[in-house]
Enzyme design. Structure first.
Site, PDB file in Angstrom:
ATOM      1  N   CYS A 221      16.060 -87.720 -36.896  1.00 41.83           N
ATOM      2  CA  CYS A 221      15.869 -87.629 -35.448  1.00 41.83           C
ATOM      3  C   CYS A 221      14.680 -88.493 -35.064  1.00 41.83           C
ATOM      4  O   CYS A 221      13.580 -88.301 -35.599  1.00 41.83           O
ATOM      5  CB  CYS A 221      15.576 -86.181 -35.034  1.00 41.83           C
ATOM      6  SG  CYS A 221      16.854 -85.006 -35.513  1.00 41.83           S
TER       7      CYS A 221
ATOM      8  N   HIS B 250      30.557 -76.273   0.689  1.00 44.53           N
ATOM      9  CA  HIS B 250      31.184 -77.436   1.317  1.00 44.53           C
ATOM     10  C   HIS B 250      30.419 -78.720   1.040  1.00 44.53           C
ATOM     11  O   HIS B 250      30.993 -79.749   0.676  1.00 44.53           O
ATOM     12  CB  HIS B 250      31.295 -77.209   2.828  1.00 44.53           C
ATOM     13  CG  HIS B 250      31.756 -78.420   3.568  1.00 44.53           C
ATOM     14  ND1 HIS B 250      30.875 -79.301   4.180  1.00 44.53           N
ATOM     15  CD2 HIS B 250      32.990 -78.933   3.761  1.00 44.53           C
ATOM     16  CE1 HIS B 250      31.571 -80.281   4.726  1.00 44.53           C
ATOM     17  NE2 HIS B 250      32.847 -80.087   4.499  1.00 44.53           N
TER      18      HIS B 250
ATOM     19  N   GLY C 286      12.252 -85.606 -39.544  1.00 46.12           N
ATOM     20  CA  GLY C 286      11.517 -85.755 -38.289  1.00 46.12           C
ATOM     21  C   GLY C 286      10.567 -86.924 -38.445  1.00 46.12           C
ATOM     22  O   GLY C 286       9.461 -86.763 -38.982  1.00 46.12           O
ATOM     23  N   SER C 287      10.988 -88.100 -38.007  1.00 46.67           N
ATOM     24  CA  SER C 287      10.247 -89.325 -38.341  1.00 46.67           C
ATOM     25  C   SER C 287       8.855 -89.371 -37.710  1.00 46.67           C
ATOM     26  O   SER C 287       7.936 -89.954 -38.290  1.00 46.67           O
ATOM     27  CB  SER C 287      11.055 -90.566 -37.927  1.00 46.67           C
ATOM     28  OG  SER C 287      11.304 -90.566 -36.534  1.00 46.67           O
ATOM     29  N   ASN C 288       8.666 -88.734 -36.556  1.00 44.25           N
ATOM     30  CA  ASN C 288       7.349 -88.773 -35.916  1.00 44.25           C
ATOM     31  C   ASN C 288       6.295 -88.036 -36.741  1.00 44.25           C
ATOM     32  O   ASN C 288       5.241 -88.579 -37.076  1.00 44.25           O
ATOM     33  CB  ASN C 288       7.418 -88.183 -34.512  1.00 44.25           C
ATOM     34  CG  ASN C 288       8.121 -89.098 -33.523  1.00 44.25           C
ATOM     35  OD1 ASN C 288       8.228 -90.304 -33.762  1.00 44.25           O
ATOM     36  ND2 ASN C 288       8.614 -88.541 -32.443  1.00 44.25           N
ATOM     37  N   ASP C 289       6.556 -86.760 -37.051  1.00 41.32           N
ATOM     38  CA  ASP C 289       5.587 -85.984 -37.833  1.00 41.32           C
ATOM     39  C   ASP C 289       5.432 -86.555 -39.234  1.00 41.32           C
ATOM     40  O   ASP C 289       4.318 -86.624 -39.772  1.00 41.32           O
ATOM     41  CB  ASP C 289       6.010 -84.515 -37.905  1.00 41.32           C
ATOM     42  CG  ASP C 289       5.473 -83.710 -36.725  1.00 41.32           C
ATOM     43  OD1 ASP C 289       4.654 -84.253 -35.963  1.00 41.32           O
ATOM     44  OD2 ASP C 289       5.871 -82.540 -36.572  1.00 41.32           O
TER      45      ASP C 289
ATOM     46  N   ARG D 256      16.301 -78.553 -29.103  1.00 34.96           N
ATOM     47  CA  ARG D 256      14.957 -77.989 -29.071  1.00 34.96           C
ATOM     48  C   ARG D 256      14.950 -76.717 -28.224  1.00 34.96           C
ATOM     49  O   ARG D 256      15.244 -76.760 -27.033  1.00 34.96           O
ATOM     50  CB  ARG D 256      13.973 -78.991 -28.472  1.00 34.96           C
ATOM     51  CG  ARG D 256      13.803 -80.275 -29.259  1.00 34.96           C
ATOM     52  CD  ARG D 256      12.684 -81.094 -28.628  1.00 34.96           C
ATOM     53  NE  ARG D 256      12.361 -82.284 -29.383  1.00 34.96           N
ATOM     54  CZ  ARG D 256      12.631 -83.520 -28.990  1.00 34.96           C
ATOM     55  NH1 ARG D 256      13.257 -83.717 -27.841  1.00 34.96           N
ATOM     56  NH2 ARG D 256      12.277 -84.554 -29.721  1.00 34.96           N
TER      57      ARG D 256
END
Length: 795
Positions: free
Chosen positions: A748, A417, A698-701, A507
Site C-alpha cells: 500500500c 425532487h 506499508g511502504s511509508n512506515d 482504514r
C-alpha cells in the site's frame, strides 16, 4: 354509451397509450404481482379518450392552440402567463354528462369493493398516442384524500388543468412534443392511510452511482409527498440484494432522518392535507422496522425482476391495518442503460471558509454567484451559470433548474425532487443543508463541491480545482492485482465501478474520526467519565442507543459493510484501528483514556494496544463490529489486518485475543493479515508467516524506520525515499519469504504511481497486489502495465 374508465384488473403495460405509464404500471402490478404477495391499492383509470371527450365538448383545442402560439419560445419570458391562461380555461370547462356518469359509476363500484370510508388518491398519468414510450413523470399534479362525487370530479378537472403547468409546457417544448397531441389519463386509487403511519420512496439500485446490488429505501412519517417535495430529511435504509433472501442480516446501513414535518389529512374543508410538526419522540424513531425494510426490499427486487430493469417505487404503510403497499412503480431512467466508460476525479487545490454542507450529489465541483430565490416566480432573477439557493424545490422549479450551475436547498434528502432532477441533468446539488438560505448571501461567489463522498460542501469564494478523466477501456490489462486504499464508505458504490480487484486497505480511522467521533473506551467506560461536557456530547450522539457501546459497533459495522458490499465478492482488507495516542486523544472523551507520549509514532499504537488494559475493551468493540459484518451480514470477503505488530509474540497474543472475541483465523473463511512496516517484520518474516495468513507492506512506515527518520520532519524529509536500496532490499526479502511460504503479499503506498521504476521493481519481485489511493490509481495501472511488458521482454 362509451365507457371512459378501466379498472386496474383490466389494464396492463399494453394499455400504456390509453392510460399512461403510471396507470399502466399499476394495472400490470395489480394483475400480475398481487399473486406474489405485493399489495397494490385497488383503483381504476380514466382513459385518454375521456380527456379528448372533455376537450372536444368544451371546444378547447383551437382556443388552447391560440394561447400556446403566443408563447415566447426564445426566453420563455411569458411562460407563467401562458400557463395560467391555459389552466384557467380548462378549470372553467364542464364535464360532459356521459363522462360524469362513467367516472362516478366506476367510483361507486370501487366503494362497493373497499367500503364507504374509502378516500382516494387522484393522480395524473400523461400519455401520447404516437409516443407511448415518452416519460411525463412529475410534470402533472396529484390530489390526496379525495372523498365524494364532487371532490372526485373537481380533482379530475384539476388534473386536466395540470397538463398545462409551466413545467409541463416547458418539458414538452424541450422534448419537441406537440402540446395538443399529448393527452391525460387519471388514476383513481384507494388512499392508503399513511397519514396515520409512514410512506416513502425506493430504488432498486443505488441512485447516485447506479450500483446494482443494493436497494435504497427512504421513509418519513405521514404521507410521502414531503419526501418527493424535499420538505423533510427522511430515514434511509440500504439493503444488500445478494443476502436478502438468505438468513443473513441484509440491511447494511440505516440513517435516521430528522423528519421535522409530517403531512396528514386536514379537517378543513378548504385543504385536503396539511403539514404539522413531528413530535421529538417520533423524529428520533425509525419509521420502519427491520422486518418491514426487508419486506419492501424484497418487493422492490421482485418488481425489478418482473420488469427486467432498474425501478423507482413509492410505498406506503396503512396506519389502520399496519399493512405495506406499493403505490407506484416506474423505470429508473438515469442508470438503466448507462455504461461507465470514463471516470473523472475532481480535487480542490485549496480550501476557504466552509459556509454550509449537506447531502451532496453529482461527484463534481463548480463555482458561481449564489442566487437566493423563494419561489419559481422569481426565475427571471437567476442568470445562466449561477448557483440556485432555496428552501426546497418541487416540479414547478423544473424550468429554472437547467439554468443553474448548482442547486442548494435547506431541506430534502437523496430521493427529493431536487436530488432526482440534479441526477437527470448531471448537475451538482447539495440538499438538506438546514441553513443554506441563511448562511449564504445573495450574490456571493461560492464554490460547490460534491467530490468527497455523500457530504457536499459550500465554500466561500471561487476556488481552484483539478479534474482527471480517464477512459477505462484505454487502461492496460495487467496481471498484478490492483486494489484501493479506502476509508470513506460514502464513495464505495461510486468507486466499485473502477477496474480494481477489491480494497487492499480499509482504514477504520476515517470512520471512527468522522462518523463515530467518540473514543471507544469512553463508551465502554462511560460511567467513569469525569468531564460533564464530554458526557453531554456522548449522550447527544448516542441518543436512541440503550447501551452506549452499541453505538460504536453499529456505526462501524455499517461503514465496513457498505464498502464490503460495494466490492463483494472481491477482498476487502480491513485494518484494525491504528490511531496514535495523540490522535485518539482528539476523539470525544479521548483525553481521559490516552497517555501523553513524546513520540506517538513509535509509542502506544497498533497491536500493542489491542491486548493492553488501556484499550482491550475498545478493541473488543472493533471485533464485535467485524463479527457482525462477516457472520451476521454474510460479508465474508472481509479480511482483517493487524498494524504495527512489533514482535511475533505480540502477534500471537493478538490472534488469541481475537479468537476469544469470536474471530478465529480459518473459521468461516476468515484470514488475518499483518502489516509489514517495521524492520523486525522483515527480519522475522518466516516466523510472522506462521501465524498470519498474509502480508501487506506499508511502504511509508517501513521506509522511515529502515532509514531512521521522521517523515514529517521538514529538516530531513528530503531523505525519505522508497527507492533507497536499503528499503528495496527489505521489500524484496519479505516478498521472497511470502512466495516461499505460499501466502499473499501486497503493498500500500504512493510510490508505484509516482515512480515507474518502483512499479518495475515490485513486478520483477513478484508482488501479488498493489493498493492505491483513487487519485493515484490510473497512473499506477499504467506504470504496472509498462513494467509487466518490460518484465516479459526480459524473460
Amino acid at each position: 354509451m362509451l365507457n371512459y374508465t378501466l379498472d386496474f384488473n383490466q389494464i396492463d403495460i399494453k394499455s400504456l397509450a390509453k392510460v399512461g405509464g403510471k396507470n399502466a404500471s399499476l394495472g400490470e402490478m395489480f394483475q400480475h404481482l398481487s399473486g406474489r404477495g405485493i399489495k397494490v391499492p385497488d383503483g381504476f383509470a380514466i382513459t385518454a379518450e375521456a380527456y379528448w371527450k372533455f376537450m372536444e365538448e368544451n371546444s378547447f383545442v383551437n382556443v388552447l392552440k391560440d394561447i400556446l402560439e403566443k408563447l415566447d419560445r426564445e426566453k420563455y419570458s411569458n411562460l407563467h402567463i401562458i400557463g395560467q391562461e391555459a389552466r384557467t380555461l380548462i378549470k372553467e370547462g364542464v364535464f360532459p354528462y356521459d363522462l360524469q356518469i362513467s367516472i362516478l359509476s366506476a367510483y361507486k363500484n370501487l366503494i362497493e369493493r373497499l367500503g364507504d370510508d374509502c378516500s382516494l388518491a387522484v393522480r395524473s398519468s400523461a400519455t401520447a398516442e404516437d409516443l407511448p414510450e415518452a416519460s411525463f413523470a412529475g410534470q402533472q399534479e396529484s390530489f390526496l384524500n379525495i372523498k365524494g362525487d364532487d371532490q372526485l370530479l373537481q380533482a379530475c378537472q384539476d388534473c386536466y388543468a395540470s397538463l398545462f403547468t409551466d413545467r409541463a409546457i416547458k418539458y414538452r417544448e424541450d422534448m419537441g412534443f406537440d402540446h395538443l397531441e399529448v393527452a391525460l389519463s387519471i388514476g383513481v386509487q384507494q388512499m392508503v392511510r399513511s397519514d396515520l403511519a409512514c410512506a416513502g420512496v425506493g430504488f432498486s439500485i443505488e441512485p447516485d452511482s447506479g450500483f446494482r446490488d443494493v436497494v435504497v429505501l427512504t421513509g418519513t412519517w405521514g404521507l410521502g409527498e414531503n419526501i418527493v417535495k424535499g420538505r423533510v430529511e427522511p430515514d434511509e435504509y440500504t439493503v444488500f440484494k445478494p443476502t436478502l433472501n438468505s438468513n443473513k442480516q441484509s440491511i447494511i446501513s440505516k440513517k435516521l432522518g430528522s423528519k421535522k414535518e409530517m403531512l396528514v389529512y386536514s379537517e378543513s374543508s378548504e385543504e385536503n392535507t396539511i403539514n404539522i410538526p413531528t413530535s421529538v419522540n417520533r423524529q428520533n424513531q425509525f419509521v420502519l422496522s427491520d422486518k418491514e425494510v426487508e419486506q419492501l426490499a424484497k418487493w422492490t427486487v421482485v418488481i425489478e425482476d418482473y420488469y427486467k430493469m432498474p425501478m423507482d417505487i413509492e410505498w406506503a404503510k396503512d396506519g389502520v391495518t399496519g399493512e405495506l403497499y406499493i403505490v407506484q412503480a416506474r423505470p429508473e431512467t438515469i442508470y438503466a442503460n448507462k455504461k461507465i466508460r470514463a471516470f473523472t476525479i475532481f480535487r480542490l487545490k485549496n480550501r476557504s471558509r466552509l459556509i454550509t454542507s449537506g447531502t451532496g450529489l453529482g461527484n463534481s465541483i463548480t463555482a458561481g454567484k449564489a442566487r437566493i430565490l423563494n419561489t419559481p416566480d422569481q426565475a427571471h432573477l437567476l442568470r445562466e451559470g449561477e448557483v440556485l439557493v432555496t428552501k426546497s424545490t418541487d416540479p414547478d422549479w423544473d424550468p429554472i433548474l437547467k439554468k443553474a450551475a448548482a442547486v442548494i436547498t435547506d431541506t430534502g434528502g437523496r430521493t427529493s425532487h431536487a436530488a432526482i432532477v440534479a441526477r437527470e441533468l448531471g448537475a451538482v446539488a447539495i440538499v438538506g443543508t438546514g441553513d443554506g438560505t441563511d448562511t449564504i448571501k445573495d450574490g456571493q461567489m461560492v464554490t460547490v463541491s460534491t467530490a468527497r463522498g455523500k457530504t457536499g460542501h459550500v465554500y466561500e469564494g471561487q476556488l481552484e480545482w483539478e479534474e482527471k478523466s480517464v477512459r477505462l477501456d484505454q487502461l492496460p490489462a495487467i496481471e498484478t492485482k490492483t486494489m484501493l486504499i479506502l476509508g470513506d464508505p460514502d464513495r464505495a458504490f461510486h468507486y466499485a465501478a473502477l477496474p480494481v480487484d477489491g480494497v487492499g486497505l480499509m482504514r477504520l480511522e476515517f470512520v471512527i474520526n468522522n462518523s463515530i467521533r467518540i473514543h471507544p473506551m469512553a463508551l465502554a467506560k462511560f460511567d467513569e467519565i469525569q468531564d460533564i461536557h464530554v458526557r453531554e456530547k456522548i449522550e447527544i450522539l448516542t441518543q436512541g442507543y440503550k447501551i452506549k457501546t452499541d453505538y460504536f459497533i453499529d456505526k462501524l459495522s455499517q461503514a465496513v459493510a457498505t464498502i464490503a458490499a460495494a466490492f463483494y465478492p472481491k477482498d476487502v482488507i480491513v485494518r484494525m484501528s491504528d490511531f496514535k495516542s495523540n490522535e485518539y486523544a482528539n476523539l470525544i472523551g479521548g483525553e481521559q483514556f490516552e497517555p501523553t507520549e513524546q513520540n506517538p509514532m513509535l509509542g502506544f499504537r497498533g497491536a500493542s494496544r489491542y491486548c493492553h488494559e488501556k484499550y482491550k475493551a475498545g478493541f473488543r468493540l472493533e471485533c464485535e463490529a467485524m463479527k457482525i459484518v462477516r457472520n451476521k451480514m454474510g460479508l465474508t470477503n472481509v479480511k482483517l489486518m493487524i498494524p504495527f505488530c512489533r514482535t511475533v509474540e505480540e502477534g500471537k497474543e493478538v490472534i488469541d485475543q481475537m479468537a476469544e472475541y469470536g474471530l478465529e483465523s480459518g473459521e468461516n473463511g476468515l484470514e488475518i493479515y499483518t502489516m509489514i512496516e517495521i524492520p523486525s517484520n522483515v527480519i522475522l518474516a518466516n516466523s510472522f508467516a506462521e501465524i498470519f495468513d498474509g502480508f501487506s507492506i506499508g511502504s511509508n512506515d517501513l521506509t522511515q524506520l529502515v532509514l531512521g527518520l521522521d517523515r514529517d520532519n521538514e529538516l530531513i524529509s528530503n531523505l525519505f525515499d522508497e527507492n533507497n536500496p536499503a528499503v528495496k532490499k527489505m521489500i524484496a526479502e519479505v516478498i521472497q519469504v511470502a512466495r516461499e511460504q505460499g501466502i499473499k503479499i501486497g503493498l500500500c503506498g504512493q510510490a508505484p504511481s509516482d515512480f515507474p521504476e518502483f512499479a518495475q521493481f515490485l513486478v520483477e519481485e513478484g508482488i501479488d497486489s498493489i493498493s492505491f489511493n483513487v487519485d493515484a490509481l490510473f497512473e499506477g495501472i499504467k506504470n504496472i502495465g509498462i513494467a509487466e511488458i518490460k518484465n516479459l521482454v526480459k524473460v
